[in-house]
Design a protein around this motif. Structure first.
Motif, PDB file in Angstrom:
ATOM      1  N   ASP A   1     -45.009 -41.120  48.082  1.00  0.00           N
ATOM      2  CA  ASP A   1     -44.582 -42.460  47.701  1.00  0.00           C
ATOM      3  C   ASP A   1     -45.573 -43.496  48.220  1.00  0.00           C
ATOM      4  OD1 ASP A   1     -42.739 -44.318  46.520  1.00  0.00           O
ATOM      5  OD2 ASP A   1     -41.957 -44.754  48.518  1.00  0.00           O
ATOM      6  N   GLY A   2     -46.049 -43.300  49.443  1.00  0.00           N
ATOM      7  CA  GLY A   2     -47.050 -44.208  49.995  1.00  0.00           C
ATOM      8  C   GLY A   2     -48.374 -44.128  49.270  1.00  0.00           C
ATOM      9  N   ILE A   3     -48.811 -42.908  48.955  1.00  0.00           N
ATOM     10  CA  ILE A   3     -50.067 -42.731  48.223  1.00  0.00           C
ATOM     11  C   ILE A   3     -50.010 -43.441  46.878  1.00  0.00           C
ATOM     12  CG2 ILE A   3     -51.444 -41.004  46.987  1.00  0.00           C
ATOM     13  CD1 ILE A   3     -50.822 -39.067  49.315  1.00  0.00           C
ATOM     14  N   LEU A   4     -48.844 -43.390  46.233  1.00  0.00           N
ATOM     15  CA  LEU A   4     -48.692 -44.010  44.905  1.00  0.00           C
ATOM     16  C   LEU A   4     -48.367 -45.494  44.998  1.00  0.00           C
ATOM     17  CD1 LEU A   4     -46.714 -41.197  43.045  1.00  0.00           C
ATOM     18  CD2 LEU A   4     -49.179 -41.633  43.024  1.00  0.00           C
ATOM     19  N   GLY A   5     -48.332 -46.014  46.206  1.00  0.00           N
ATOM     20  CA  GLY A   5     -48.114 -47.454  46.385  1.00  0.00           C
ATOM     21  C   GLY A   5     -46.747 -47.923  45.959  1.00  0.00           C
ATOM     22  N   GLY A   6     -45.743 -47.041  46.091  1.00  0.00           N
ATOM     23  CA  GLY A   6     -44.382 -47.434  45.736  1.00  0.00           C
ATOM     24  C   GLY A   6     -44.098 -47.424  44.254  1.00  0.00           C
ATOM     25  N   LYS A   7     -45.006 -46.905  43.434  1.00  0.00           N
ATOM     26  CA  LYS A   7     -44.793 -46.902  41.975  1.00  0.00           C
ATOM     27  C   LYS A   7     -43.801 -45.829  41.532  1.00  0.00           C
ATOM     28  CE  LYS A   7     -49.175 -46.500  41.042  1.00  0.00           C
ATOM     29  NZ  LYS A   7     -50.447 -46.353  40.287  1.00  0.00           N
ATOM     30  N   ALA A   8     -43.592 -44.818  42.378  1.00  0.00           N
ATOM     31  CA  ALA A   8     -42.649 -43.757  42.019  1.00  0.00           C
ATOM     32  C   ALA A   8     -41.218 -44.265  42.113  1.00  0.00           C
ATOM     33  CB  ALA A   8     -42.835 -42.559  42.945  1.00  0.00           C
ATOM     34  N   THR A   9     -40.349 -43.630  41.356  1.00  0.00           N
ATOM     35  CA  THR A   9     -38.911 -43.848  41.516  1.00  0.00           C
ATOM     36  C   THR A   9     -38.432 -42.878  42.593  1.00  0.00           C
ATOM     37  OG1 THR A   9     -38.659 -44.456  39.187  1.00  0.00           O
ATOM     38  CG2 THR A   9     -36.666 -43.767  40.364  1.00  0.00           C
ATOM     39  N   LYS A  10     -37.839 -43.401  43.652  1.00  0.00           N
ATOM     40  CA  LYS A  10     -37.444 -42.563  44.784  1.00  0.00           C
ATOM     41  C   LYS A  10     -35.930 -42.597  44.944  1.00  0.00           C
ATOM     42  CE  LYS A  10     -38.396 -43.931  48.995  1.00  0.00           C
ATOM     43  NZ  LYS A  10     -39.122 -44.228  50.245  1.00  0.00           N
TER      44      LYS A  10
ATOM     45  N   GLY B   1     -33.258 -35.141  50.218  1.00  0.00           N
ATOM     46  CA  GLY B   1     -32.092 -35.355  51.059  1.00  0.00           C
ATOM     47  C   GLY B   1     -32.423 -36.230  52.255  1.00  0.00           C
ATOM     48  N   GLU B   2     -31.498 -37.061  52.620  1.00  0.00           N
ATOM     49  CA  GLU B   2     -31.681 -37.986  53.742  1.00  0.00           C
ATOM     50  C   GLU B   2     -31.980 -37.246  55.047  1.00  0.00           C
ATOM     51  OE1 GLU B   2     -28.982 -41.423  55.997  1.00  0.00           O
ATOM     52  OE2 GLU B   2     -28.022 -39.788  54.882  1.00  0.00           O
ATOM     53  N   LYS B   3     -31.402 -36.088  55.243  1.00  0.00           N
ATOM     54  CA  LYS B   3     -31.544 -35.350  56.501  1.00  0.00           C
ATOM     55  C   LYS B   3     -32.518 -34.179  56.395  1.00  0.00           C
ATOM     56  CE  LYS B   3     -27.005 -36.674  58.278  1.00  0.00           C
ATOM     57  NZ  LYS B   3     -27.613 -37.575  59.278  1.00  0.00           N
ATOM     58  N   ALA B   4     -33.303 -34.136  55.335  1.00  0.00           N
ATOM     59  CA  ALA B   4     -34.258 -33.036  55.156  1.00  0.00           C
ATOM     60  C   ALA B   4     -35.446 -33.203  56.089  1.00  0.00           C
ATOM     61  CB  ALA B   4     -34.739 -32.992  53.705  1.00  0.00           C
ATOM     62  N   GLY B   5     -35.792 -32.130  56.802  1.00  0.00           N
ATOM     63  CA  GLY B   5     -36.993 -32.168  57.630  1.00  0.00           C
ATOM     64  C   GLY B   5     -38.258 -32.305  56.815  1.00  0.00           C
ATOM     65  N   SER B   6     -38.161 -32.022  55.533  1.00  0.00           N
ATOM     66  CA  SER B   6     -39.304 -32.124  54.614  1.00  0.00           C
ATOM     67  C   SER B   6     -39.438 -33.501  53.975  1.00  0.00           C
ATOM     68  CB  SER B   6     -39.145 -31.084  53.499  1.00  0.00           C
ATOM     69  OG  SER B   6     -37.903 -31.287  52.814  1.00  0.00           O
ATOM     70  N   LEU B   7     -38.583 -34.437  54.340  1.00  0.00           N
ATOM     71  CA  LEU B   7     -38.583 -35.760  53.695  1.00  0.00           C
ATOM     72  C   LEU B   7     -39.935 -36.445  53.800  1.00  0.00           C
ATOM     73  CD1 LEU B   7     -37.056 -38.091  52.318  1.00  0.00           C
ATOM     74  CD2 LEU B   7     -36.217 -38.777  54.584  1.00  0.00           C
ATOM     75  N   TRP B   8     -40.693 -36.142  54.843  1.00  0.00           N
ATOM     76  CA  TRP B   8     -41.982 -36.814  55.040  1.00  0.00           C
ATOM     77  C   TRP B   8     -42.962 -36.557  53.904  1.00  0.00           C
ATOM     78  CZ3 TRP B   8     -46.534 -33.939  56.100  1.00  0.00           C
ATOM     79  CH2 TRP B   8     -46.357 -32.584  56.424  1.00  0.00           C
ATOM     80  N   HIS B   9     -42.827 -35.426  53.203  1.00  0.00           N
ATOM     81  CA  HIS B   9     -43.691 -35.170  52.045  1.00  0.00           C
ATOM     82  C   HIS B   9     -43.405 -36.184  50.935  1.00  0.00           C
ATOM     83  CE1 HIS B   9     -45.067 -31.146  53.455  1.00  0.00           C
ATOM     84  NE2 HIS B   9     -43.858 -31.100  54.006  1.00  0.00           N
ATOM     85  N   THR B  10     -42.124 -36.433  50.686  1.00  0.00           N
ATOM     86  CA  THR B  10     -41.726 -37.430  49.683  1.00  0.00           C
ATOM     87  C   THR B  10     -42.233 -38.810  50.071  1.00  0.00           C
ATOM     88  OG1 THR B  10     -39.788 -36.197  48.924  1.00  0.00           O
ATOM     89  CG2 THR B  10     -39.701 -38.590  48.694  1.00  0.00           C
ATOM     90  N   GLU B  11     -42.057 -39.159  51.336  1.00  0.00           N
ATOM     91  CA  GLU B  11     -42.499 -40.479  51.803  1.00  0.00           C
ATOM     92  C   GLU B  11     -44.018 -40.611  51.729  1.00  0.00           C
ATOM     93  OE1 GLU B  11     -40.400 -42.670  52.104  1.00  0.00           O
ATOM     94  OE2 GLU B  11     -38.530 -41.897  52.906  1.00  0.00           O
ATOM     95  N   LYS B  12     -44.721 -39.522  52.024  1.00  0.00           N
ATOM     96  CA  LYS B  12     -46.185 -39.564  51.971  1.00  0.00           C
ATOM     97  C   LYS B  12     -46.684 -39.827  50.561  1.00  0.00           C
ATOM     98  CE  LYS B  12     -50.389 -36.990  53.096  1.00  0.00           C
ATOM     99  NZ  LYS B  12     -50.965 -35.767  53.753  1.00  0.00           N
TER     100      LYS B  12
END
Length: 298
Positions: free
Chosen positions: A255-264, A242-253
């Motif tokens: 995604d960064g580790i995978l170098g943007g290869k994930a579908t987000k 969710g855009e307003k989830a306080g947990s969004l940083w886990h998803t972003e982290k």
């Protein structure tokens, strides 16, 4: 839907198996419940909807939790949580209605982190989807918003060590809550919603007791669901939050580790808990999972 028993070494995991109406062998999805949850809550919501879209879907209670075996009860052991998934893959590969080469995993909250950790190690899992994902170790170390100093938890480990030492000498096992039992103006919005979800009529369940043994703390604090993911998580990965989830940083982290290869996929206006049971968020999440898994379990 049928109740199933899944063998994991000396214990059994209690599961719910949902089969589609289609005949023949189908692709299958394992649905992992959040920390503190049980299969009858959000995991079942997703499993039902995924089965309605042509997948054999199974959700289950983690080891030491819900109706599953494992002593002591109310233990949150990340390594056991990950190995639970391996046991469910074993089970599905023997299921007559399942195409053994087309198994994926879907996890919600901490279940999303566990799904990622299992997939990077077990390449029988051909794709992974993480919804409102939380890396439980990162959350324990850095707080809900990821802005706390992890080193303060050296004291937590010392406290846990003293308690566990006392328990080995016969003291009663101590536990702490997963979600705050009382709220104040400092409680993050997502955790206020978690309180509403787990402790109120929205999704309260007698086997989700909001209870985690102190014995869990060293295991959770030193766990990292994303460790080595940049090397070994090569399977297709879908991240939904969710855009307003306080947990969004886990998803972003991740995604960064995978170098943007994930579908987000970021759902506008969504909070962390919205993706558990609110149809206006669950339905688009399911739609994305179905399309992704159909494409990658072909």
């Amino acid at each position: 839907m049928s109740a199933v028993s899944i063998i994991k070494g000396p214990i059994q995991l209690a599961g719910l198996l949902f089969k589609p109406t289609t005949s023949g062998k189908t692709p299958s999805l394992i649905v992992i419940h959040p920390g503190g949850g049980v299969k009858e809550q959000t995991a079942q919501v997703y499993a039902k909807k995924l089965a309605a879209n042509g997948f054999t879907a199974v959700c289950y209670d983690a080891s030491h939790q819900g109706e599953s075996g494992g002593d002591p009860h109310f233990l949150e052991d990340p390594n056991q949580r990950v190995s639970d998934i391996y046991a469910v893959v074993d089970y599905l590969q023997k299921e007559d209605s399942v195409d053994a080469g087309k198994i994926g995993v879907v996890g919600i909250c901490a279940g999303g982190g566990y799904a990622v950790a299992a997939t990077k190690a077990d390449h029988r899992l051909k794709a992974v989807a993480a919804i409102s994902m939380v890396n439980i170790g990162d959350s324990a170390r850095q707080g809900w918003y990821g802005d706390e100093d992890p080193t303060k938890h050296v004291a937590s480990l010392e406290q846990a060590a003293a308690q566990i030492a006392a328990e080995t000498q016969g003291a009663e096992r101590a536990a702490a809550p997963y979600v705050p039992p009382q709220l104040d103006d400092k409680t993050p919005y997502d955790l206020k919603e978690a309180h509403d979800y787990y402790l109120g009529p929205r999704a309260q369940h007698p086997r989700a007791e909001n209870k985690m043994l102190f014995l869990s703390f060293p295991r959770v604090l030193t766990f990292d669901a994303f460790h080595l993911a940049e090397w070994f998580l090569t399977q297709p990965t879908l991240l939904i939050a969710g855009e307003k989830a306080g947990s969004l940083w886990h998803t972003e982290k991740l995604d960064g580790i995978l170098g943007g290869k994930a579908t987000k996929v970021i759902l506008p206006k969504g909070t962390h808990m919205d993706l558990y049971d609110k149809e206006e968020f669950v339905d688009p999440a399911v739609k994305n999972v179905v399309e992704f898994m159909r494409s990658n379990l072909s």
